[in-house]
Design a protein around this motif. Structure first.
Motif, PDB file in Angstrom:
ATOM      1  N   HIS A  66      18.667  -1.075   1.593  1.00  0.00           N
ATOM      2  CA  HIS A  66      18.198  -1.415   0.245  1.00  0.00           C
ATOM      3  C   HIS A  66      16.739  -1.858   0.290  1.00  0.00           C
ATOM      4  CE1 HIS A  66      18.420  -2.774  -3.897  1.00  0.00           C
ATOM      5  NE2 HIS A  66      17.898  -3.935  -3.521  1.00  0.00           N
ATOM      6  N   PHE A  67      16.409  -2.618   1.327  1.00  0.00           N
ATOM      7  CA  PHE A  67      15.024  -3.051   1.503  1.00  0.00           C
ATOM      8  C   PHE A  67      14.106  -1.854   1.754  1.00  0.00           C
ATOM      9  CE2 PHE A  67      11.805  -3.871   4.804  1.00  0.00           C
ATOM     10  CZ  PHE A  67      10.915  -4.636   4.071  1.00  0.00           C
ATOM     11  N   ILE A  68      14.539  -0.909   2.598  1.00  0.00           N
ATOM     12  CA  ILE A  68      13.722   0.280   2.887  1.00  0.00           C
ATOM     13  C   ILE A  68      13.493   1.094   1.615  1.00  0.00           C
ATOM     14  CG2 ILE A  68      13.680   2.487   4.093  1.00  0.00           C
ATOM     15  CD1 ILE A  68      13.006   0.105   5.828  1.00  0.00           C
ATOM     16  N   GLY A  69      14.546   1.226   0.786  1.00  0.00           N
ATOM     17  CA  GLY A  69      14.379   1.947  -0.480  1.00  0.00           C
ATOM     18  C   GLY A  69      13.343   1.291  -1.377  1.00  0.00           C
ATOM     19  N   ASP A  70      13.380  -0.038  -1.444  1.00  0.00           N
ATOM     20  CA  ASP A  70      12.376  -0.750  -2.238  1.00  0.00           C
ATOM     21  C   ASP A  70      10.993  -0.636  -1.599  1.00  0.00           C
ATOM     22  OD1 ASP A  70      14.259  -1.541  -4.072  1.00  0.00           O
ATOM     23  OD2 ASP A  70      14.650  -3.468  -3.106  1.00  0.00           O
ATOM     24  N   LEU A  71      10.958  -0.651  -0.248  1.00  0.00           N
ATOM     25  CA  LEU A  71       9.683  -0.567   0.463  1.00  0.00           C
ATOM     26  C   LEU A  71       8.963   0.736   0.160  1.00  0.00           C
ATOM     27  CD1 LEU A  71       7.704  -1.650   2.620  1.00  0.00           C
ATOM     28  CD2 LEU A  71       9.141  -0.536   4.342  1.00  0.00           C
ATOM     29  N   GLY A  74       7.137   0.515  -2.854  1.00  0.00           N
ATOM     30  CA  GLY A  74       6.141  -0.555  -2.899  1.00  0.00           C
ATOM     31  C   GLY A  74       6.675  -1.856  -3.439  1.00  0.00           C
ATOM     32  N   ASN A  75       7.996  -2.011  -3.440  1.00  0.00           N
ATOM     33  CA  ASN A  75       8.626  -3.215  -3.970  1.00  0.00           C
ATOM     34  C   ASN A  75       9.232  -4.016  -2.825  1.00  0.00           C
ATOM     35  OD1 ASN A  75       9.925  -5.177  -5.480  1.00  0.00           O
ATOM     36  ND2 ASN A  75      11.651  -3.847  -6.022  1.00  0.00           N
ATOM     37  N   TYR A  82       8.508 -18.918  -4.853  1.00  0.00           N
ATOM     38  CA  TYR A  82       7.472 -18.849  -5.888  1.00  0.00           C
ATOM     39  C   TYR A  82       7.938 -18.120  -7.148  1.00  0.00           C
ATOM     40  CZ  TYR A  82       4.433 -20.299  -2.061  1.00  0.00           C
ATOM     41  OH  TYR A  82       3.863 -20.983  -1.008  1.00  0.00           O
ATOM     42  N   HIS A  83       9.100 -17.455  -7.069  1.00  0.00           N
ATOM     43  CA  HIS A  83       9.669 -16.768  -8.230  1.00  0.00           C
ATOM     44  C   HIS A  83       8.689 -15.750  -8.832  1.00  0.00           C
ATOM     45  CE1 HIS A  83      12.916 -19.664  -8.001  1.00  0.00           C
ATOM     46  NE2 HIS A  83      12.036 -20.650  -8.063  1.00  0.00           N
ATOM     47  N   GLN A  84       8.048 -14.978  -7.944  1.00  0.00           N
ATOM     48  CA  GLN A  84       7.194 -13.885  -8.379  1.00  0.00           C
ATOM     49  C   GLN A  84       7.203 -12.794  -7.319  1.00  0.00           C
ATOM     50  OE1 GLN A  84       3.433 -16.530  -8.029  1.00  0.00           O
ATOM     51  NE2 GLN A  84       2.666 -14.463  -7.635  1.00  0.00           N
ATOM     52  N   GLU A  85       6.691 -11.623  -7.675  1.00  0.00           N
ATOM     53  CA  GLU A  85       6.701 -10.501  -6.758  1.00  0.00           C
ATOM     54  C   GLU A  85       5.989 -10.864  -5.456  1.00  0.00           C
ATOM     55  OE1 GLU A  85       8.146  -7.446  -7.022  1.00  0.00           O
ATOM     56  OE2 GLU A  85       9.138  -8.245  -8.806  1.00  0.00           O
ATOM     57  N   GLN A 274       8.343 -10.248   4.842  1.00  0.00           N
ATOM     58  CA  GLN A 274       8.251  -8.795   5.011  1.00  0.00           C
ATOM     59  C   GLN A 274       6.939  -8.258   4.452  1.00  0.00           C
ATOM     60  OE1 GLN A 274      10.165  -6.783   6.586  1.00  0.00           O
ATOM     61  NE2 GLN A 274      12.204  -7.651   6.739  1.00  0.00           N
ATOM     62  N   ALA A 275       6.558  -8.714   3.263  1.00  0.00           N
ATOM     63  CA  ALA A 275       5.320  -8.231   2.647  1.00  0.00           C
ATOM     64  C   ALA A 275       4.105  -8.636   3.473  1.00  0.00           C
ATOM     65  CB  ALA A 275       5.207  -8.777   1.225  1.00  0.00           C
TER      66      ALA A 275
END
Length: 305
Positions: A66-71, A74-75, A82-85, A274-275
Motif C-alpha cells: 500500500h505504501f509503494i502504491g502511494d509512493l 508521490g503520496n 503534525y497532521h499534514q502531508e 519515509q519521506a
C-alpha cells in the motif's frame, strides 16, 4: 557521456525502493505509534479504532505494498504528529538544512584548502605537525560536545551569539562552525596528502627548474591536479552535511530536515521518516552524479564508457 547519464538515472529507481523497504522494516519493527498518540489511560477499543483508521492493523506486506502504491503517486501519507502531508512537511525543512550545509562547507573550504596546501609545502616542519595534529583533534571531537562547548562559551557566558533557533545570520554561526569543524579536519588531511603526491611529480620539478615562481607552481599546476580526490571527499562531506546533521540540528534546535527526522523516528512517525529518507536518498544520488560530471571537467581524460 549520454549513455552513462541514462544508466545512472535508471539506477536510481531500484536504489530508492531498496532504501524505502529497509526503512519501512525498521520503522515497522520499532513499535506501535498508537501508544505515543493516545494517553496512557486510553481504552483498548480506542487504540484498536485508531489502528484501524491508520491501517496499522493490516498485515506487513499489505502495509508495504500500500505504501509503494502511494509512493508511485508521490503520496507518503499524513504525519501522525503534525497532521499534514509528509512530503510537503519534509520539503519545507530543506531550505534550513541547505543553508546550514552551505555555511558549514564554506567554513570547511576556507579553513581546509589553505591549511592543507601550507602543510604540504612545510612538510615535516613544526607547522606541518601542528596543522596535522589540529586536523586529528578536529576529527576526533564529537560534534555534540563541540556544539555544547560553543553554546556555553559564546552564547551563555558571553552572549555573543544566540543559543538556538534560526532567524538571523548570527543564529547560523555556531551550528555552522560545529558542523564544519569535522569536515574541515578531514579535508585538510586529504588536501595535504594529495598535494604531497603532486609536488613530488617530475613536471613540478621541471616547472621549478624553469624558474616558475613557487606560488604559480603550487596554485596553478599542483593544486588543480590534486583536485579530483578533494572533489571526491567534498561530495561525500556534502552528503554528510545534508543527511547527517541530525545531532547538530538537535543541539541548536535548528529547524531543518535532521531535527525533523529525529523527532519522527522518536515518535514512530512512519510517513515523515519515509519521506525524509526518500528525499535524502535522491539528494545523495544527485550529488554523486554531479561529482562524476565534475571529474570530467577537471580531467578530460576520464572516460565513462
Amino acid at each position: 557521456m549520454k549513455k552513462y547519464l541514462v544508466k545512472r538515472l535508471l539506477q536510481i529507481i531500484p536504489v530508492l525502493f531498496i532504501i524505502t523497504f529497509v526503512v519501512f522494516v525498521l520503522v515497522y519493527l520499532a513499535g506501535d505509534p498508537v501508544a505515543l498518540m493516545l494517553p496512557e489511560d486510553a481504552s483498548e477499543a480506542d487504540r484498536e479504532a485508531l489502528r484501524t483508521a491508520l491501517g496499522l492493523n493490516q498485515p506487513f506486506l499489505y502495509q508495504y505494498f500500500h505504501f509503494i502504491g502511494d509512493l508511485i503517486q508521490g503520496n507518503f501519507g499524513t504525519s501522525f504528529r503534525y497532521h499534514q502531508e509528509a512530503l510537503p512537511l519534509v520539503l519545507e525543512r530543506l531550505p534550513a538544512t541547505f543553508e546550514l550545509a552551505a555555511a558549514s562547507m564554506l567554513i570547511a573550504i576556507i579553513i581546509a584548502i589553505p591549511l592543507g596546501i601550507f602543510s604540504a609545502q612545510k612538510r615535516n616542519s613544526f607547522v606541518d605537525l601542528f596543522i596535522t595534529g589540529g586536523s586529528v583533534l578536529g576529527k576526533a571531537m564529537p560534534s555534540f560536545w563541540l556544539g555544547i562547548m560553543l553554546i556555553l562559551m559564546l552564547a551563555v557566558n558571553n552572549q555573543i551569539f544566540p543559543v538556538s533557533g534560526r532567524g538571523t545570520w548570527a543564529h547560523l554561526i555556531l551550528p555552522a562552525i560545529t558542523l564544519g569543524t569535522g569536515v574541515a579536519a578531514e579535508m585538510t588531511r586529504l588536501v595535504r596528502s594529495s598535494m604531497l603526491d603532486i609536488l613530488n611529480q617530475d613536471y613540478i620539478r621541471t616547472a621549478k627548474s624553469k624558474g616558475v615562481s613557487d606560488t604559480l607552481v603550487v596554485y596553478k599546476h599542483a593544486f588543480r591536479n590534486s583536485l579530483i580526490p578533494v572533489v571526491t571527499i567534498t561530495s561525500l562531506q556534502v552528503t554528510h552535511l545534508v543527511s547527517g546533521a541530525l545531532i547538530t540540528e538537535t543541539v541548536f534546535s535548528w529547524p531543518g530536515l535532521g531535527q525533523l527526522l529525529v523527532q519522527a523516528v522518536n515518535g514512530r512517525d512512519m510517513a515523515v521518516v519515509q519521506a525524509a529518507v526518500f528525499v535524502i536518498a535522491i539528494l545523495v544520488i544527485l550529488i554523486n552524479l554531479i561529482t562524476d560530471l565534475i571529474y570530467r571537467l577537471l580531467d578530460p581524460r576520464i572516460n565513462y564508457s
